[in-house]
Design an enzyme around this catalytic site. Structure first.
Site, short mmCIF file in Angstrom:
data_model
loop_
_atom_site.label_atom_id
_atom_site.label_comp_id
_atom_site.label_asym_id
_atom_site.label_seq_id
_atom_site.Cartn_x
_atom_site.Cartn_y
_atom_site.Cartn_z
N HIS A 1 1.77 4.60 -2.97
CA HIS A 1 1.81 6.11 -2.70
C HIS A 1 3.25 6.48 -3.24
O HIS A 1 3.43 7.36 -3.99
CB HIS A 1 1.91 6.31 -1.20
CG HIS A 1 0.21 6.43 -0.86
ND1 HIS A 1 -0.67 7.01 -1.31
CD2 HIS A 1 -0.20 5.85 0.38
CE1 HIS A 1 -1.63 6.90 -0.49
NE2 HIS A 1 -1.31 6.07 0.51
N HIS B 1 3.25 6.73 -7.16
CA HIS B 1 2.62 7.96 -7.50
C HIS B 1 3.55 9.15 -7.24
O HIS B 1 3.35 10.08 -8.12
CB HIS B 1 1.45 8.05 -6.41
CG HIS B 1 0.40 8.91 -6.95
ND1 HIS B 1 -0.85 9.26 -6.31
CD2 HIS B 1 0.19 9.90 -8.13
CE1 HIS B 1 -1.57 10.02 -7.06
NE2 HIS B 1 -1.04 10.40 -8.16
N HIS C 1 0.78 -1.23 -0.06
CA HIS C 1 -0.02 -0.06 -0.01
C HIS C 1 0.86 1.29 0.01
O HIS C 1 0.62 2.12 -0.76
CB HIS C 1 -0.98 -0.19 1.30
CG HIS C 1 -1.71 1.07 1.26
ND1 HIS C 1 -2.95 1.12 1.00
CD2 HIS C 1 -1.53 2.49 1.88
CE1 HIS C 1 -3.60 2.43 1.28
NE2 HIS C 1 -2.57 3.12 1.67
N GLU C 2 1.81 1.11 0.94
CA GLU C 2 2.60 2.32 0.97
C GLU C 2 3.44 2.35 -0.22
O GLU C 2 3.77 3.87 -0.46
CB GLU C 2 3.49 2.51 2.33
CG GLU C 2 2.70 2.64 3.76
CD GLU C 2 1.60 3.56 3.73
OE1 GLU C 2 1.77 4.58 3.24
OE2 GLU C 2 0.64 3.33 4.37
#
Length: 670
Positions: free
Chosen positions: A465, A468, A461-462
C-alpha cells in the site's frame, strides 16, 4: 501562544510537529480549519465568472488544505496512540465533520457550477486525467445527495451525521474491549509456549502493569497462544474473549449499533434511488453488482469448505488421540493445525520465528523496492507521535520521493489490525507535494522483535500500500495513490506479499536472531512448501465474513444482525470448528466506517488479480524482471485513480484474470 497545527510547519519535509502539538490544540484547530474551508468553498460557489474547470473543479481542489493538515495529524494519533482526551475529540468532531461534508456536498450553488462544467465536458479541452477528475467529482456529489431537495436533502444530512457518530462509537467500543481484557498467566500456564510467545506475554504484562505474563486480545499475542498452549481450558477462555469483542453487554456492546448502521445505510441508498445499499456501493467498484461478488465468493467457497472439512477430520482424530473425546472446537483448530504442520512439514513456528526478525524483514521490503523500482531508504531522526515510530526518507536517483514512517508494535492505545495511510498524499496541483506515508501494525514487542510468517506477510502487505502512495505520479490529489476502487486498492498490497516468498529474498534476509546465520536451505524449502498449509481454514473464515457482509447490504436491512449472521452461516454449512474472521460486533472493516461496507470481498477480488499479476513476472524474467517492474509502476502504481481500474489492469496484463490463478495460488484447485 500560536496553535502549532495552524502555524507554518518549519519541520523536515513539513511533517506535523508532533513534539509541539498538545491534545488541547486539536479542537480549536479543527474549528478554525473548518471555518476556513467553508469560506473557501463558498468563494468557489459564488464566483461571478462563468463556471469552468479551472475556477470550479480546480478551485474546489485548492480548498481545505488547513483542514487536511489538522485531520491528518489528528487521525494518525487517534488510531495509533489514543487516550481519553483524543477519544473525546473524536466523539466531538465526528458529527461536526459529517455536517461539514454535508454543507459542502449540499451546497446547491456549488453543485450547479459542477453540473454546468459537466454538461459542457465534451467541448472543453481537458486532459484525460482532468476528464476523469471531473467525472469523479460530479459523481461524488450526486452520490452524496447533492441533487436531493427538501425533506430528502435534510434527511440525508441527518443520516450522514448519525452514521459518523455510530462509526466512532463502534470503533471506540471495540478498542475499549480490546484494551481492558487480559488473562494473567501463572508460570505453570506457560508450559508448551515457545520462547517468543513467553517474551511477548511478559512484555504485554509490563504494558498492562502486571507482575507477570498476560495474554491480551492483540492478534500477535493471542494467536500464538492458541497455536501452542496445551491448556484447552485457557485456550477456550482466551478464544471466548477474543470473539466476544463488541458483544459483552453494557456500554461497549456494538450489536445495536450495527443494526442501526445497516438500517441507515439502506435508507441512504433508497433516498438516492437504489434498491439496496449493495447496489449503491458496488456501482463504482470493479465488481459492479452484488451478483458478481457472490459469484466470485461462491466459486472460492466450495473448494475451500471441502478442504476445510477434510482438514477437520484429521484434526479431530489428532485430538481424540490426545484422549479428548469431544468435538473439535474453534479454540482447538489452531493448536492441532500447528501440531500437524510440525508433523507433516517438519516446520516448527518456534524454530522458524528467530529467522524472521522485524528489522531484517524491514530491510527485505526495502531491498525489494530498491531492486524493482530503484527506491532508497535512509533513516530520519524527526519528532513523531510515539517513541516506537521510525522514519525514513525515500529517494530515487538522489531525488526526494517520500517520507515513510513505520509504527510496528502493539499497545493498548492502538486499535487492532494493520493499516497504511497518507498523512500527506502526492500531488502536483495546486503545488507539488511529496507524500508522507505511514504503516501501522500490531506486532508483539520483544527484544529482538520476532515475527511469525503471517506477521511478515502483513508487513509486506502494508508496504505494498505504501508503495502505491509513494510511487503515485498524478496531478490531482483526489486521484492520488490509493484513491482507487475499493476492490482494486488491495492489488498492490497483496501483490507485494509475493516477494516475501521469493527464495533469494529469504536466503538473504531471514537470518537467525542469535547466530546471524541464514535460514537453512532445508527450512527454507519447508517454509515455501507449507505456504498453503491450512488454507482451507483461512479461506473459509475470510469468505464467510465477506458473504455475511454482502448479505447485510444486498436486501432489506436486518433488524437483528446476529440472527442474520447465523442464518447466512447455516445456509453455507459453516464448519462448526471455524468462526468468521470478523464477527459482526467487531467487524470494524464494515461498521467503523463505510470503507469496506458491502466491500469486504475486495481482498478476494484483488487476489484474483495479484495471483495473475505475479504470474506475469514469473512468465517473464522472474520476480525482479526489470521490464515487468517498469510496467507495474507505469500502469498501476503511478496512476492512482486517474484511469478506470479495469483499464489499468488490462494495460499491465493485456487482459482481465479469471479465478483459476487464485485457486492455484491457495492450493485449492481441483
Amino acid at each position: 501562544m500560536t496553535n502549532p497545527l495552524l502555524s507554518t510547519w518549519n519541520t523536515p519535509f513539513e511533517i506535523a510537529p508532533f513534539d509541539l502539538i498538545k491534545d488541547e490544540d486539536f479542537s480549536p484547530a479543527f474549528e478554525a480549519a473548518l471555518a476556513e474551508d467553508l469560506a473557501e468553498v463558498e468563494a468557489v460557489a459564488t464566483n461571478a465568472d462563468a463556471p469552468s474547470f479551472a475556477n470550479t473543479i480546480e478551485g474546489l481542489m485548492k480548498t481545505g488544505q488547513a483542514l487536511d493538515r489538522v485531520a491528518g495529524a489528528f487521525y494518525t494519533v487517534a488510531g495509533a496512540d489514543s487516550n481519553p482526551a483524543r477519544e473525546e475529540i473524536m466523539r466531538e468532531m465526528s458529527p461536526k465533520l459529517a455536517a461539514h461534508g454535508s454543507a459542502i456536498y449540499g451546497n446547491k450553488q456549488l453543485f450547479a457550477r459542477i453540473q454546468a462544467v459537466w454538461d459542457q465536458r465534451d467541448s472543453l479541452d481537458l486532459s484525460d486525467e482532468q476528464q476523469r477528475v471531473l467525472m469523479l467529482t460530479h459523481r461524488n456529489f450526486v452520490r452524496a445527495g447533492a441533487a436531493l431537495e427538501g425533506k430528502a436533502d435534510a434527511r440525508m444530512k441527518e443520516i450522514k451525521s448519525r452514521l459518523a457518530v455510530l462509526g466512532t462509537e463502534f470503533t471506540q467500543n471495540l478498542l475499549a474491549d480490546e484494551r481492558d481484557w487480559f488473562m494473567p498467566l501463572a508460570e505453570a500456564d506457560l508450559e508448551g509456549l515457545p520462547d517468543f510467545a513467553i517474551a511477548a506475554a511478559r512484555a504485554a504484562g509490563e504494558e498492562k502493569g502486571q507482575d507477570g505474563p498476560v495474554v491480551t486480545l492483540s492478534r500477535s499475542i493471542i494467536v500464538p497462544f492458541l497455536q501452542f498452549s496445551p491448556r484447552r481450558d485457557l485456550r477456550e477462555k482466551a478464544f471466548a474473549a477474543w470473539t466476544a469483542r463488541g458483544a459483552n453487554g453494557g456500554d461497549t456492546d456494538n450489536r445495536d449499533i450495527a443494526a442501526e448502521i445497516l438500517k441507515l445505510r439502506e435508507e441512504r441508498a433508497q433516498l438516492l434511488g437504489y434498491e439496496t445499499f449493495a447496489d449503491y456501493k458496488l456501482e463504482t467498484e470493479m465488481a459492479k453488482t452484488p451478483d458478481a461478488v457472490r459469484g466470485l465468493l461462491m466459486d472460492v467457497w466450495e473448494p475451500a469448505k471441502a478442504q476445510a472439512d477434510k482438514d477437520a477430520e484429521v484434526l479431530t482424530q489428532m485430538m481424540h488421540d490426545d484422549g479428548i473425546n469431544a468435538d473439535l472446537a474453534p479454540w482447538d483448530w489452531r493448536y492441532y493445525a500447528e501440531k500437524r504442520r510440525k508433523a507433516e512439514h517438519d516446520l516448527d513456528e518456534a524454530l522458524l520465528k528467530p529467522y524472521l526478525q522485524l528489522d531484517r524483514m524491514i530491510e527485505a521490503q526495502f531491498a525489494c523496492a530498491n531492486r524493482l523500482f530503484g527506491l532508497e531508504f535512509a533513516p530520519l531522526k524527526i519528532p513523531l507521535y510515539h517513541e516506537d515510530c521510525r522514519a525514513w526518507e525515500v529517494t530515487r536517483n538522489g531525488e526526494h520521493v517520500a517520507v515513510f514512517i513505520g509504527d510496528y508494535f502493539a499497545r493498548g492505545s492502538k486499535r487492532s489490525g494493520a493499516w497504511c495511510s497518507a498523512m500527506r498524499a502526492q500531488a502536483k496541483f495546486p503545488e507539488v507535494q511529496a507524500p508522507v506515508v505511514i504503516n501501522v501494525c500490531n506486532f508483539a514487542k520483544s527484544e529482538p522483535a520476532l515475527l511469525s510468517y503471517d506477521d511478515a506477510r502483513t508487513l509486506f502487505h502494508e508496504f505494498g500500500h505504501a508503495l502505491h502512495q509513494m510511487l503515485s505520479n498524478v496531478t490531482y490529489e483526489s486521484v492520488s495513490g490509493t484513491s482507487v476502487a475499493r476492490d482494486f486498492v488491495e492489488l498492490p498490497s497483496q501483490l507485494y506479499e509475493h516477494w516475501l516468498e521469493v527464495p533469494e529474498v529469504l536466503q538473504e534476509f531471514a537470518t537467525h536472531a542469535e547466530t546471524g546465520e541464514a535460514m537453512p536451505a532445508e527450512m527454507l524449502e519447508k517454509v515455501l512448501g507449507a505456504a498453503n498449509f491450512d488454507m482451507g481454514f483461512a479461506t473459509v473464515e475470510y469468505v464467510a465474513s465477506a458473504l455475511v457482509d454482502l448479505a447485510f447490504h444486498e436486501g432489506t436491512a436486518p433488524t437483528d444482525p446476529m440472527a442474520k449472521q447465523a442464518e447466512v452461516l447455516a445456509d453455507l454449512g459453516m464448519p462448526a470448528a471455524i468462526t468468521m474472521r470478523h464477527a459482526t460486533p467487531h467487524f470494524a472493516h464494515v461498521f467503523a466506517g463505510d470503507g469496506y461496507s458491502s466491500g469486504y470481498y475486495s481482498y478476494m477480488w484483488s487476489e484474483v488479480m495479484d495471483a495473475d499479476a505475479f504470474a506475469a513476472f514469473e512468465e517473464a524474467g522472474g520476480a525482479f524482471d526489470p521490464e515487468m517492474a517498469k510496467s507495474l509502476e507505469a500502469n498501476i502504481l503511478s496512476m492512482g485513480g486517474s484511469v478506470d481500474a479495469g483499464e489499468l489492469y488490462e494495460r499491465f496484463r493485456g487482459r482481465l484474470p479469471g479465478v483459476e490463478a487464485l485457486l492455484k495460488g491457495r492450493g485449492l484447485a481441483a
